[in-house]
Motif scaffolding. Structure first.
Motif, PDB file in Angstrom:
ATOM      1  N   SER A 296      57.101 -89.062 -64.784  1.00 45.76           N
ATOM      2  CA  SER A 296      55.857 -89.762 -65.127  1.00 45.76           C
ATOM      3  C   SER A 296      55.895 -90.381 -66.514  1.00 45.76           C
ATOM      4  CB  SER A 296      54.662 -88.808 -65.008  1.00 45.76           C
ATOM      5  OG  SER A 296      54.841 -87.653 -65.806  1.00 45.76           O
ATOM      6  N   LEU A 299      53.358 -92.945 -67.596  1.00 38.79           N
ATOM      7  CA  LEU A 299      51.989 -92.528 -67.909  1.00 38.79           C
ATOM      8  C   LEU A 299      51.752 -92.533 -69.414  1.00 38.79           C
ATOM      9  CD1 LEU A 299      49.225 -91.384 -67.106  1.00 38.79           C
ATOM     10  CD2 LEU A 299      50.264 -89.106 -67.077  1.00 38.79           C
ATOM     11  N   TRP A 332      48.757 -91.411 -62.988  1.00 37.06           N
ATOM     12  CA  TRP A 332      50.078 -91.953 -62.663  1.00 37.06           C
ATOM     13  C   TRP A 332      50.382 -91.575 -61.229  1.00 37.06           C
ATOM     14  CZ3 TRP A 332      54.122 -88.883 -60.963  1.00 37.06           C
ATOM     15  CH2 TRP A 332      55.371 -89.494 -60.844  1.00 37.06           C
ATOM     16  N   ALA A 367      54.478 -95.515 -60.650  1.00 35.58           N
ATOM     17  CA  ALA A 367      55.834 -95.150 -61.062  1.00 35.58           C
ATOM     18  C   ALA A 367      56.808 -96.306 -60.899  1.00 35.58           C
ATOM     19  CB  ALA A 367      56.315 -93.945 -60.256  1.00 35.58           C
TER      20      ALA A 367
END
Length: 398
Positions: A296, A299, A332, A367
């Motif tokens: 992630s 994010l 995310w 992503a």
């Protein structure tokens, strides 16, 4: 071989973690070179990639990998070498001195630190010795160790690999739940047959919402940090997988534990430390330390902490990092993996379609999918479609 403004960044691999690094640095004007070694790579399709160089798998053909690094170092002297996966960081960190002599600036910690992080048994032992809560763990070398686990800890438990990326490559999961001694023995024998070492560990009670991430860049003699925390929302697979949905959230106790652990390790560079809140007493227990960028990573960038660019500026331009504020409540989502796990969630009594869809309606960061950089998602979608078609054909033939 540069554009006259920035030294290149050489990214080893092109999966999800690498893609966030590629997009981050490319958008800042850094020429990005991708070393492609995995058939599931997609980052090489990014608009920000200047050149793709195919190379042997670092573990399967280390000599061939070395030869490619030698050539890349000669072509792009002084470039930043970024290993954003466990396979890549193991290969690069173990060669760090030689790679530095070749002229690379290596974005990886020293090997003694990385090896402690990759060997999960060593990680948990180190954590407990330095006052960080970790699940009760027994190294499994023979059948008697499982019996000792049954007596001292009890079932249900989990079997976890000491080196997780190799276990996942064989079994398709990060760990295995075991509910009794018979199950534990069977899965231990399977792992041993594959040449893999495992530990038996207590199952920390709590669902996926108990998971948390501590992301940090550590530098300087005193272990100064730029840091951010996030909470896990869904995993894929739901019980034994890695996050497919997460949300930025300040979790002070996670930040404190993560910071303390990285400083004790003497860690320098970017790290992602995973915790899980124990539903019995609310304490966060260490799951693992990832000595590289996490799934992630996009994010943190979306929330205001651009870790890849921060590290580039520090290592390449000598600019000390500064802790910025970051936005909370940003989701995310890894869409492909989230949809793969969707049925397991929607079958649960506490999960409605509305609850599942809520992160998608909040203006999330994805992503892989990106309107500005669509090709990686198209590459992944094509491979996913091929995998689905093969499974359907195999099922029809059966």
């Amino acid at each position: 071989m540069t554009d006259g403004r920035r030294q290149p960044a050489v990214v080893v691999g092109g999966r999800t973690q690498a893609l966030a690094v590629i997009r981050s640095l490319g958008a800042e004007g850094v020429p990005v070179i991708v070393l492609r070694y995995h058939d599931q790579d997609m980052g090489h399709g990014s608009r920000w990639v200047r050149e793709v160089i195919d190379c042997p798998h670092p573990e399967r053909d280390p000599d061939g990998f070395d030869r490619v690094l030698d050539r890349v170092a000669a072509r792009f002297p002084g470039s930043l070498l970024v290993p954003p996966s466990d396979i890549a960081v193991a290969a690069v960190s173990a060669r760090k001195r030689r790679l530095g002599e070749l002229g690379f600036v290596v974005a990886a910690p020293e090997w003694d630190v990385v090896s402690t992080c990759l060997d999960k048994a060593a990680t948990w032992d180190f954590a407990r010795r330095h006052g960080v809560d970790a699940p009760a763990t027994v190294a499994v070398r023979e059948a008697g160790d499982l019996e000792r686990f049954a007596d001292e800890v009890g079932f249900p438990g989990v079997l976890k690999p000491t080196v997780s990326h190799r276990y996942k490559a064989v079994f398709g999961r990060k760990w295995t739940r075991v509910d009794n001694l018979e199950e534990a023995t069977r899965h231990h024998l399977e792992a041993r047959a594959a040449g893999l070492e495992v530990v038996a560990q207590e199952l920390v009670p709590g669902d996926e919402l108990c998971g948390a991430n501590y992301n940090a860049y550590v530098w300087g003699d005193d272990g100064e940090v730029v840091e951010m925390t996030a909470a896990k929302i869904r995993n894929s697979p739901s019980e034994t997988g890695s996050p497919c949905v997460a949300v930025s959230r300040r979790i002070p106790e996670v930040a404190e534990a993560g910071r303390h652990l990285l400083r004790a390790l003497g860690y320098r560079g970017f790290a992602n430390v995973e915790f899980k809140r124990d539903a019995r007493d609310g304490t966060y227990k260490l799951i693992e330390v990832n000595a590289r960028h996490n799934l992630s990573s996009a994010l943190a960038i979306r929330c205001g902490i651009n870790f890849p660019w921060l590290e580039y500026r520090h290592r390449m331009l000598g600019r000390p990092p500064v802790q910025p504020d970051y936005e909370e409540g940003v989701y995310w989502i890894d869409v492909t993996r989230d949809l793969q796990a969707s049925l397991s969630y929607l079958r649960r009594g506490d999960y409605s379609v509305g609850r599942f869809a809520r992160p998608y309606l909040s203006g999330p960061v994805f992503a892989v999918a990106s309107a500005r950089d669509p090709r990686p998602a198209l590459i992944r979608a094509g491979r996913t479609a091929t995998q689905v078609r093969r499974k359907l054909v195999a099922r029809i033939r059966r």
